[in-house]
Design a protein around this motif. Structure first.
Motif, PDB file in Angstrom:
ATOM      1  N   MET A   1     -16.976  54.986 -35.157  1.00 26.74           N
ATOM      2  CA  MET A   1     -15.883  54.164 -34.717  1.00 26.74           C
ATOM      3  C   MET A   1     -14.842  55.062 -34.053  1.00 26.74           C
ATOM      4  SD  MET A   1     -16.307  50.939 -36.799  1.00 26.74           S
ATOM      5  CE  MET A   1     -14.886  50.254 -36.187  1.00 26.74           C
ATOM      6  N   ALA A   2     -14.111  54.475 -33.137  1.00 25.09           N
ATOM      7  CA  ALA A   2     -13.057  55.216 -32.440  1.00 25.09           C
ATOM      8  C   ALA A   2     -11.882  54.290 -32.177  1.00 25.09           C
ATOM      9  CB  ALA A   2     -13.591  55.762 -31.117  1.00 25.09           C
ATOM     10  N   ASN A   3     -10.695  54.870 -32.131  1.00 24.00           N
ATOM     11  CA  ASN A   3      -9.536  54.123 -31.676  1.00 24.00           C
ATOM     12  C   ASN A   3      -8.626  55.054 -30.900  1.00 24.00           C
ATOM     13  OD1 ASN A   3      -7.423  55.251 -33.377  1.00 24.00           O
ATOM     14  ND2 ASN A   3      -8.153  53.988 -35.047  1.00 24.00           N
ATOM     15  N   VAL A   4      -7.764  54.479 -30.078  1.00 21.77           N
ATOM     16  CA  VAL A   4      -6.826  55.237 -29.260  1.00 21.77           C
ATOM     17  C   VAL A   4      -5.428  54.766 -29.598  1.00 21.77           C
ATOM     18  CG1 VAL A   4      -6.074  55.786 -26.922  1.00 21.77           C
ATOM     19  CG2 VAL A   4      -8.505  55.498 -27.404  1.00 21.77           C
ATOM     20  N   GLU A   5      -4.552  55.699 -29.903  1.00 25.34           N
ATOM     21  CA  GLU A   5      -3.143  55.400 -30.147  1.00 25.34           C
ATOM     22  C   GLU A   5      -2.323  56.017 -29.020  1.00 25.34           C
ATOM     23  OE1 GLU A   5      -3.497  55.629 -34.992  1.00 25.34           O
ATOM     24  OE2 GLU A   5      -2.219  57.038 -33.950  1.00 25.34           O
ATOM     25  N   TYR A  15      -1.884  60.359 -25.641  1.00 21.56           N
ATOM     26  CA  TYR A  15      -2.929  59.492 -26.161  1.00 21.56           C
ATOM     27  C   TYR A  15      -3.656  60.223 -27.274  1.00 21.56           C
ATOM     28  CZ  TYR A  15      -1.903  56.973 -21.925  1.00 21.56           C
ATOM     29  OH  TYR A  15      -1.250  56.300 -20.930  1.00 21.56           O
ATOM     30  N   ARG A  16      -3.764  59.562 -28.408  1.00 16.35           N
ATOM     31  CA  ARG A  16      -4.422  60.142 -29.571  1.00 16.35           C
ATOM     32  C   ARG A  16      -5.749  59.408 -29.776  1.00 16.35           C
ATOM     33  NH1 ARG A  16      -0.613  59.473 -34.108  1.00 16.35           N
ATOM     34  NH2 ARG A  16       0.417  61.230 -33.122  1.00 16.35           N
ATOM     35  N   LEU A  17      -6.833  60.149 -29.689  1.00 16.65           N
ATOM     36  CA  LEU A  17      -8.165  59.592 -29.909  1.00 16.65           C
ATOM     37  C   LEU A  17      -8.573  59.891 -31.340  1.00 16.65           C
ATOM     38  CD1 LEU A  17     -10.858  58.347 -28.973  1.00 16.65           C
ATOM     39  CD2 LEU A  17     -11.525  60.654 -28.234  1.00 16.65           C
ATOM     40  N   LYS A  18      -8.884  58.838 -32.080  1.00 20.78           N
ATOM     41  CA  LYS A  18      -9.333  59.015 -33.457  1.00 20.78           C
ATOM     42  C   LYS A  18     -10.785  58.578 -33.559  1.00 20.78           C
ATOM     43  CE  LYS A  18      -5.011  58.748 -35.914  1.00 20.78           C
ATOM     44  NZ  LYS A  18      -4.360  58.157 -37.107  1.00 20.78           N
ATOM     45  N   TYR A  47      -8.522  58.028 -41.170  1.00 22.18           N
ATOM     46  CA  TYR A  47      -8.786  57.077 -40.077  1.00 22.18           C
ATOM     47  C   TYR A  47      -7.967  55.819 -40.325  1.00 22.18           C
ATOM     48  CZ  TYR A  47     -11.472  54.219 -36.823  1.00 22.18           C
ATOM     49  OH  TYR A  47     -11.849  53.418 -35.786  1.00 22.18           O
ATOM     50  N   THR A  48      -7.127  55.447 -39.346  1.00 22.73           N
ATOM     51  CA  THR A  48      -6.263  54.274 -39.505  1.00 22.73           C
ATOM     52  C   THR A  48      -6.291  53.428 -38.242  1.00 22.73           C
ATOM     53  OG1 THR A  48      -4.346  55.497 -38.687  1.00 22.73           O
ATOM     54  CG2 THR A  48      -4.681  55.472 -41.068  1.00 22.73           C
ATOM     55  N   GLN A  49      -5.755  52.242 -38.344  1.00 22.00           N
ATOM     56  CA  GLN A  49      -5.620  51.267 -37.270  1.00 22.00           C
ATOM     57  C   GLN A  49      -6.963  50.679 -36.868  1.00 22.00           C
ATOM     58  OE1 GLN A  49      -2.918  52.097 -34.140  1.00 22.00           O
ATOM     59  NE2 GLN A  49      -1.279  52.729 -35.493  1.00 22.00           N
ATOM     60  N   GLN A  50      -6.937  49.881 -35.835  1.00 23.43           N
ATOM     61  CA  GLN A  50      -8.105  49.116 -35.422  1.00 23.43           C
ATOM     62  C   GLN A  50      -8.987  49.913 -34.455  1.00 23.43           C
ATOM     63  OE1 GLN A  50      -8.870  46.086 -36.722  1.00 23.43           O
ATOM     64  NE2 GLN A  50      -7.136  46.558 -38.054  1.00 23.43           N
ATOM     65  N   PRO A  51     -10.299  49.795 -34.579  1.00 22.77           N
ATOM     66  CA  PRO A  51     -11.199  50.483 -33.648  1.00 22.77           C
ATOM     67  C   PRO A  51     -11.183  49.854 -32.267  1.00 22.77           C
ATOM     68  CG  PRO A  51     -12.435  49.094 -35.131  1.00 22.77           C
ATOM     69  CD  PRO A  51     -10.998  49.038 -35.596  1.00 22.77           C
ATOM     70  N   LEU A  52     -11.696  50.598 -31.289  1.00 19.12           N
ATOM     71  CA  LEU A  52     -11.845  50.075 -29.934  1.00 19.12           C
ATOM     72  C   LEU A  52     -12.822  48.906 -29.946  1.00 19.12           C
ATOM     73  CD1 LEU A  52     -12.250  53.376 -27.910  1.00 19.12           C
ATOM     74  CD2 LEU A  52     -10.251  51.922 -27.983  1.00 19.12           C
ATOM     75  N   LYS A  53     -12.623  47.968 -29.057  1.00 20.47           N
ATOM     76  CA  LYS A  53     -13.537  46.824 -28.967  1.00 20.47           C
ATOM     77  C   LYS A  53     -14.247  46.823 -27.645  1.00 20.47           C
ATOM     78  CE  LYS A  53     -10.907  44.236 -32.151  1.00 20.47           C
ATOM     79  NZ  LYS A  53     -10.365  43.105 -32.699  1.00 20.47           N
TER      80      LYS A  53
END
Length: 53
Positions: A1-5, A15-18, A47-53
């Protein structure tokens, strides 16, 4: 999983890529070390927040 903040600091946008989730901290740290060898800043964190969709 990945998300971008996105964060703004002193009028600059960063931009923070998690990426995640890892099965253990040692695997995450090993990948982070490989990124650092390529001059890419990296830290291991929760790992926090919502993943990329």
């Amino acid at each position: 999983m990945a998300n971008v903040e996105t964060i703004n600091v002193s009028s600059m946008t960063y931009y923070r890529l998690k990426l995640g989730a890892y099965q253990n901290q040692a695997n995450a740290a090993a990948d982070c070390d490989r990124l650092k060898q390529r001059q890419i800043n990296c830290i291991v964190s929760h790992y926090t927040q919502q993943p990329l969709k």
